[in-house]
Design an enzyme around this catalytic site. Structure first.
Site, PDB file in Angstrom:
ATOM      1  N   THR A  96       0.860  -1.186   0.000  1.00  0.00           N
ATOM      2  CA  THR A  96       0.000   0.000   0.000  1.00  0.00           C
ATOM      3  C   THR A  96       0.891   1.230   0.000  1.00  0.00           C
ATOM      4  O   THR A  96       1.869   1.288   0.761  1.00  0.00           O
ATOM      5  CB  THR A  96      -0.952   0.077   1.206  1.00  0.00           C
ATOM      6  OG1 THR A  96      -1.527   1.393   1.293  1.00  0.00           O
ATOM      7  CG2 THR A  96      -0.250  -0.227   2.520  1.00  0.00           C
ATOM      8  N   ILE A  97       0.570   2.196  -0.832  1.00  0.00           N
ATOM      9  CA  ILE A  97       1.393   3.404  -0.852  1.00  0.00           C
ATOM     10  C   ILE A  97       1.265   4.181   0.453  1.00  0.00           C
ATOM     11  O   ILE A  97       2.137   4.974   0.798  1.00  0.00           O
ATOM     12  CB  ILE A  97       1.062   4.324  -2.053  1.00  0.00           C
ATOM     13  CG1 ILE A  97      -0.343   4.922  -1.942  1.00  0.00           C
ATOM     14  CG2 ILE A  97       1.251   3.595  -3.373  1.00  0.00           C
ATOM     15  CD1 ILE A  97      -0.616   6.019  -2.944  1.00  0.00           C
ATOM     16  N   ASP A  98       0.173   3.953   1.200  1.00  0.00           N
ATOM     17  CA  ASP A  98      -0.051   4.698   2.439  1.00  0.00           C
ATOM     18  C   ASP A  98       0.860   4.260   3.580  1.00  0.00           C
ATOM     19  O   ASP A  98       0.979   4.981   4.572  1.00  0.00           O
ATOM     20  CB  ASP A  98      -1.505   4.561   2.880  1.00  0.00           C
ATOM     21  CG  ASP A  98      -2.471   5.268   1.956  1.00  0.00           C
ATOM     22  OD1 ASP A  98      -2.077   6.298   1.379  1.00  0.00           O
ATOM     23  OD2 ASP A  98      -3.611   4.796   1.801  1.00  0.00           O
ATOM     24  N   ARG A 140      -2.518  28.552  -5.006  1.00  0.00           N
ATOM     25  CA  ARG A 140      -2.951  27.589  -6.010  1.00  0.00           C
ATOM     26  C   ARG A 140      -2.753  26.173  -5.462  1.00  0.00           C
ATOM     27  O   ARG A 140      -1.917  25.933  -4.596  1.00  0.00           O
ATOM     28  CB  ARG A 140      -2.146  27.752  -7.308  1.00  0.00           C
ATOM     29  CG  ARG A 140      -2.386  29.064  -8.016  1.00  0.00           C
ATOM     30  CD  ARG A 140      -3.778  29.120  -8.633  1.00  0.00           C
ATOM     31  NE  ARG A 140      -3.967  30.329  -9.416  1.00  0.00           N
ATOM     32  CZ  ARG A 140      -4.396  31.497  -8.930  1.00  0.00           C
ATOM     33  NH1 ARG A 140      -4.647  31.586  -7.613  1.00  0.00           N
ATOM     34  NH2 ARG A 140      -4.553  32.529  -9.718  1.00  0.00           N
ATOM     35  N   MET A 155      -1.893  11.756  -1.344  1.00  0.00           N
ATOM     36  CA  MET A 155      -2.773  10.734  -0.790  1.00  0.00           C
ATOM     37  C   MET A 155      -2.416  10.442   0.664  1.00  0.00           C
ATOM     38  O   MET A 155      -1.282  10.595   1.084  1.00  0.00           O
ATOM     39  CB  MET A 155      -2.698   9.459  -1.632  1.00  0.00           C
ATOM     40  CG  MET A 155      -3.426   9.577  -2.957  1.00  0.00           C
ATOM     41  SD  MET A 155      -3.419   8.033  -3.891  1.00  0.00           S
ATOM     42  CE  MET A 155      -4.630   8.452  -5.173  1.00  0.00           C
TER      43      MET A 155
END
Length: 336
Positions: free
Chosen positions: A126-128, A260, A170
């Protein structure tokens, strides 16, 4: 032995490296035969398979995504899901199933192994980086690298236009990507889900940065929220993502500085895996097939220091590995 392999949940870099390592060692060292299940848990649920051999995995080490496909299918949501999986494993004469996934996929694997006795070995991805019991998960290092590279590039445009740039990364429940990429990229503010933030304090840091003649970069995990609960997206409560645009508007209104937002989104989970993720995924794959031959089912491989160990899958999914207050406080030295 005959072994099935699946990759479930969201994609991430390094999945193909796991499959490659499992097949290479399984065939060359143990004389195993392999079958790949297509699209995560949907494969064993529907009996949808593809053959896996050394030729099938050749050249896949640097490839992103997953050659087996993936999905968010939850077999336990089906009243006959366990029966269908058991029957499909038996129909293909499989002795074990290697399951590569995150909290949801491995959570299902834990229940199937512990409650229903299915012969499953887990591999954490998992990238998390939010799975408990492992120092790092497959895909996380690549995601941090992508986010850091983006922050590096955004510094130049922020300075050129003398504006605030908010970078949304994320991290719905944990801030590992935000914290690590923020520090590595020299961000001036990092906001994570574990620590609700004060918008006025964020604006004070932004203003302080401008007084030093620099344009600030604010990195925010998409699950981060203000402490006062003031954020409302789309006029109807809080939802995941969108915090970057909301925060940029608040900074403009409160500080008078132009702001931005850049939302990195799925860029973080796509593309070529980093060297570290290739190394980690390969080692996990090699140790996973060893666990199969030890019949050490209901367990997942994990990284502790430089060692690959095994822990119960249920332990890895029992709690979320969060950024500690102490670790977050270290980053605070660079805020403002």
């Amino acid at each position: 032995m005959r072994v099935g392999v699946l990759t479930g949940g969201r994609d991430c870099p390094g999945l193909n490296a796991v499959v490659r390592a499992v097949v290479r060692k399984g065939v060359q060292h143990y004389g195993d035969e392999f079958l790949g299940f297509v699209d995560g848990w949907r494969g064993p649920l529907d009996g949808d398979t593809v053959p896996l051999d050394i030729r099938a995995v050749r050249g896949t080490l640097p490839r992103g995504g997953t050659v087996l496909g993936t999905s968010r299918t939850h077999p336990l949501d089906h009243p006959d899901g366990v029966r269908r999986i058991r029957e499909n494993l038996a129909e293909h004469d499989l002795d074990a199933l290697i399951t590569v996934g995150g909290r949801d996929t491995l959570g299902t694997a834990a229940r199937l192994a512990d409650e229903h006795g299915l012969p499953i070995v887990g591999v954490p991805k998992t990238i998390d980086n939010d799975l408990w019991g492992t120092d790092c998960t497959i895909g996380h290092d690549t995601a941090v690298g992508v986010a850091t590279s983006a922050i590096d590039r955004l510094h130049t445009t922020a300075e050129s236009h003398k504006r605030v740039l908010v970078v949304e990364v994320m991290g719905g429940d944990t801030g590992w990507i935000a914290l690590r990429a923020g520090l590595a990229g020299g961000a001036n503010v990092v906001l994570v889900p574990e620590q609700p933030f004060d918008v006025e304090q964020v604006c004070a840091w932004v203003t302080s940065r401008f007084r030093a003649s620099y344009a600030p970069i604010v990195v925010v995990a998409d699950g981060a929220r203000p402490a006062d609960g003031s954020m409302r997206l789309g006029g109807s409560g809080v939802r995941l993502s969108g915090v970057g645009e909301w925060l940029a508007r608040e900074i403009e209104q409160r500080s008078g500085k132009e702001a931005r937002t850049t939302v990195l989104g799925h860029l973080q989970r796509g593309g070529t895996p980093s060297p570290f993720d290739r190394w980690l995924a390969t080692r996990f794959g090699l140790h996973a097939i060893d666990a199969v031959h030890d019949r050490d089912f209901g367990r997942t491989v994990a990284l502790r220091g430089n060692d690959v160990i095994r822990i119960p899958i249920a332990e890895a999914t029992s709690r979320v590995k969060r950024v500690s207050p102490e670790l977050y406080a270290e980053a605070g030295v660079f805020f403002g």
